[in-house]
Design a protein around this motif. Structure first.
Motif, mmCIF file in Angstrom:
data_model
loop_
_atom_site.group_PDB
_atom_site.id
_atom_site.type_symbol
_atom_site.label_atom_id
_atom_site.label_comp_id
_atom_site.label_asym_id
_atom_site.label_seq_id
_atom_site.Cartn_x
_atom_site.Cartn_y
_atom_site.Cartn_z
ATOM 1 N N VAL A 274 0.851 -1.184 0.000
ATOM 2 C CA VAL A 274 0.000 0.000 0.000
ATOM 3 C C VAL A 274 0.886 1.232 0.000
ATOM 4 N N VAL A 275 0.608 2.159 -0.910
ATOM 5 C CA VAL A 275 1.364 3.402 -0.963
ATOM 6 C C VAL A 275 0.884 4.306 0.163
ATOM 7 N N GLY A 276 1.819 4.757 0.962
ATOM 8 C CA GLY A 276 1.470 5.562 2.123
ATOM 9 C C GLY A 276 1.976 6.977 2.033
ATOM 10 N N GLU A 277 1.582 7.773 2.975
ATOM 11 C CA GLU A 277 1.989 9.177 3.081
ATOM 12 C C GLU A 277 3.147 9.264 4.066
ATOM 13 N N PRO A 278 4.344 9.640 3.603
ATOM 14 C CA PRO A 278 5.508 9.651 4.501
ATOM 15 C C PRO A 278 5.424 10.758 5.547
ATOM 16 N N GLY A 279 6.197 10.564 6.606
ATOM 17 C CA GLY A 279 6.352 11.630 7.578
ATOM 18 C C GLY A 279 5.409 11.570 8.757
ATOM 19 N N ARG A 280 4.569 10.541 8.823
ATOM 20 C CA ARG A 280 3.649 10.423 9.966
ATOM 21 C C ARG A 280 3.717 9.001 10.500
ATOM 22 N N GLN A 281 3.438 8.860 11.755
ATOM 23 C CA GLN A 281 3.418 7.544 12.363
ATOM 24 C C GLN A 281 2.141 6.807 11.959
ATOM 25 N N ILE A 282 2.232 5.490 11.902
ATOM 26 C CA ILE A 282 1.090 4.692 11.478
ATOM 27 C C ILE A 282 -0.136 4.984 12.333
ATOM 28 N N GLY A 283 0.076 5.077 13.641
ATOM 29 C CA GLY A 283 -1.063 5.244 14.530
ATOM 30 C C GLY A 283 -1.775 6.569 14.393
ATOM 31 N N GLU A 284 -1.164 7.552 13.736
ATOM 32 C CA GLU A 284 -1.779 8.862 13.608
ATOM 33 C C GLU A 284 -2.834 8.904 12.501
ATOM 34 N N ALA A 285 -2.792 7.930 11.581
ATOM 35 C CA ALA A 285 -3.651 7.996 10.402
ATOM 36 C C ALA A 285 -4.796 7.009 10.522
ATOM 37 N N LEU A 286 -5.910 7.399 9.962
ATOM 38 C CA LEU A 286 -7.068 6.507 9.891
ATOM 39 C C LEU A 286 -7.349 6.175 8.442
ATOM 40 N N LEU A 287 -7.735 4.943 8.199
ATOM 41 C CA LEU A 287 -8.110 4.557 6.850
ATOM 42 C C LEU A 287 -9.453 5.186 6.515
ATOM 43 N N GLY A 288 -9.565 5.730 5.339
ATOM 44 C CA GLY A 288 -10.815 6.319 4.873
ATOM 45 C C GLY A 288 -11.486 5.436 3.847
ATOM 46 N N ARG A 289 -12.658 5.833 3.408
ATOM 47 C CA ARG A 289 -13.426 5.010 2.487
ATOM 48 C C ARG A 289 -12.691 4.776 1.165
ATOM 49 N N ALA A 290 -12.052 5.828 0.617
ATOM 50 C CA ALA A 290 -11.343 5.669 -0.647
ATOM 51 C C ALA A 290 -10.209 4.660 -0.523
ATOM 52 N N VAL A 291 -9.486 4.693 0.592
ATOM 53 C CA VAL A 291 -8.414 3.731 0.820
ATOM 54 C C VAL A 291 -8.995 2.326 0.975
ATOM 55 N N ASP A 292 -10.111 2.231 1.685
ATOM 56 C CA ASP A 292 -10.762 0.936 1.858
ATOM 57 C C ASP A 292 -11.091 0.298 0.520
ATOM 58 N N GLN A 293 -11.536 1.103 -0.444
ATOM 59 C CA GLN A 293 -11.878 0.564 -1.758
ATOM 60 C C GLN A 293 -10.663 -0.075 -2.421
ATOM 61 N N VAL A 294 -9.523 0.623 -2.352
ATOM 62 C CA VAL A 294 -8.294 0.083 -2.917
ATOM 63 C C VAL A 294 -7.934 -1.238 -2.245
ATOM 64 N N LEU A 295 -7.975 -1.252 -0.917
ATOM 65 C CA LEU A 295 -7.543 -2.434 -0.184
ATOM 66 C C LEU A 295 -8.497 -3.601 -0.371
ATOM 67 N N VAL A 296 -9.806 -3.355 -0.392
ATOM 68 C CA VAL A 296 -10.751 -4.441 -0.635
ATOM 69 C C VAL A 296 -10.511 -5.053 -2.010
ATOM 70 N N HIS A 297 -10.301 -4.205 -3.010
ATOM 71 C CA HIS A 297 -10.020 -4.703 -4.355
ATOM 72 C C HIS A 297 -8.778 -5.607 -4.345
ATOM 73 N N GLU A 298 -7.716 -5.129 -3.727
ATOM 74 C CA GLU A 298 -6.475 -5.913 -3.717
ATOM 75 C C GLU A 298 -6.597 -7.159 -2.853
ATOM 76 N N LEU A 299 -7.373 -7.087 -1.796
ATOM 77 C CA LEU A 299 -7.596 -8.278 -0.977
ATOM 78 C C LEU A 299 -8.380 -9.339 -1.746
ATOM 79 N N VAL A 300 -9.231 -8.917 -2.666
ATOM 80 C CA VAL A 300 -9.918 -9.900 -3.512
ATOM 81 C C VAL A 300 -8.901 -10.614 -4.400
ATOM 82 N N HIS A 301 -7.877 -9.904 -4.866
ATOM 83 C CA HIS A 301 -6.812 -10.585 -5.610
ATOM 84 C C HIS A 301 -6.113 -11.622 -4.727
ATOM 85 N N ALA A 302 -5.937 -11.294 -3.455
ATOM 86 C CA ALA A 302 -5.356 -12.274 -2.534
ATOM 87 C C ALA A 302 -6.271 -13.478 -2.376
ATOM 88 N N LEU A 303 -7.577 -13.243 -2.343
ATOM 89 C CA LEU A 303 -8.533 -14.357 -2.303
ATOM 90 C C LEU A 303 -8.445 -15.194 -3.568
#
Length: 318
Positions: free
Chosen positions: A127-156
């Protein structure tokens, strides 16, 4: 159910700024916390009706790291020698401009467009991320969820079918590679939209709407420097695959989609004309031209550099 408005395609042609972040420790891979990915794995399973065998690992990478990562991942099967032959064949047929660099065009397109991808040889999601921030500071949003669900289907898909492995090994049959790629991308795109429907109450878009979303990428407006064969060969997998999968599901439900992973389309003609694929009596056999290379050259001064099969999609480009 609610309507959908979308000004850009979903998934990997990503025009989003992802709201995930990279850890700042240099040299140490940063991974999406399992507790962040687990709900999305469940959503992918629910949308697609398949189950994971094991949890998926998701590594966060910067945009700057992406091209090298893609080059290493793709280059494991698409070797320099194969790339050279492939480019020579396509240039000889007029499918690529004489001055085009096929490898650079592929990397440039992917690196500019990809927001996340599943690497089957690694069994890992990147997953391409935004540099300069700690993981715990960011929340996944709906647009990111769409990308990840799509790619997780490829894993399935990697768990439940061998088609990804077959596609990775296809270096001299572009027509079959297009057909299998369209089914796999159409499947993941359909599941991405179905997750939207299940999670947010949005209506599944009609294929015509999805095709319209991708029009700017197909026309070259978004990627003017990428040769048409490369651009359309990658972009068309999504709207054409979605149209095919929509008709498959409309005709026989998700069970029919599962069956398609066992009995997939074998040509771009099957994908571009779904009604032919849906009628088994109308399907043609898989065509492999087993020709003796010395008989292909029109004279002794000519050298045969390679062979390929392009089908209806390739003929359209030509």
């Amino acid at each position: 159910m609610g309507g959908r408005t979308r000004s850009c395609p979903g998934r990997c042609l990503g025009l989003w700024v992802l709201a995930v972040a990279l850890a700042c420790t240099a040299g140490v891979p940063a991974f999406l916390p399992p507790e962040a990915l687990r709900p999305l794995e469940g959503r992918a399973e629910r949308a697609r009706g398949l189950r994971f065998g094991e949890p998926v690992q998701a590594q966060l990478v910067s945009r700057g790291e992406l091209e090298a990562l893609l080059a290493e991942s793709i280059g494991r099967v698409y070797t320099p020698e194969l790339r050279r032959t492939d480019e020579l064949v396509k240039k000889a047929l007029g499918l690529l401009p004489a001055d085009a660099d096929l490898w650079e065009a592929l990397l440039a397109f992917h690196s500019d467009a990809v927001a996340g991808f599943y690497a089957p040889l690694d069994g890992q999601l990147y997953v391409v991320g935004e540099p300069g921030r700690q993981i715990g500071e960011a929340l996944l949003g709906r647009a990111v969820d769409q990308v990840l669900v799509h790619e997780l289907v490829h894993a399935l898909q990697a768990v439940h079918t061998d088609l990804i492995d077959v596609t990775l090994g296809l270096v001299d049959h572009d027509d079959l590679a297009f057909a299998l790629g369209a089914l796999l991308e159409g499947d993941a795109t359909w599941a991405e939209y179905r997750d939207d429907a299940l999670s947010y109450g949005l209506a599944m878009p009609r294929p015509e709407q999805v095709a319209s979303d991708f029009e700017g990428h197909l026309s070259g407006e978004q990627h003017p420097g990428v040769p048409r064969l490369v651009r359309e060969g990658l972009v068309l997998l999504y709207p054409a695959g979605y149209a095919l999968v929509t008709q498959i599901v409309d005709a026989g439900g998700v069970a029919a989609l599962d069956a398609a992973l066992v009995d997939p389309p074998l040509s771009s003609e099957d994908v571009l004309h779904p009604e032919r694929y849906l009628d088994p009596s109308g399907r043609g056999p898989l065509l492999f031209l087993q020709l003796e290379t010395e008989r292909l050259a029109p004279s002794s001064e000519c050298t045969t550099v390679g062979t390929n099969s392009f089908g209806e999609f390739g003929l359209r480009i030509w």
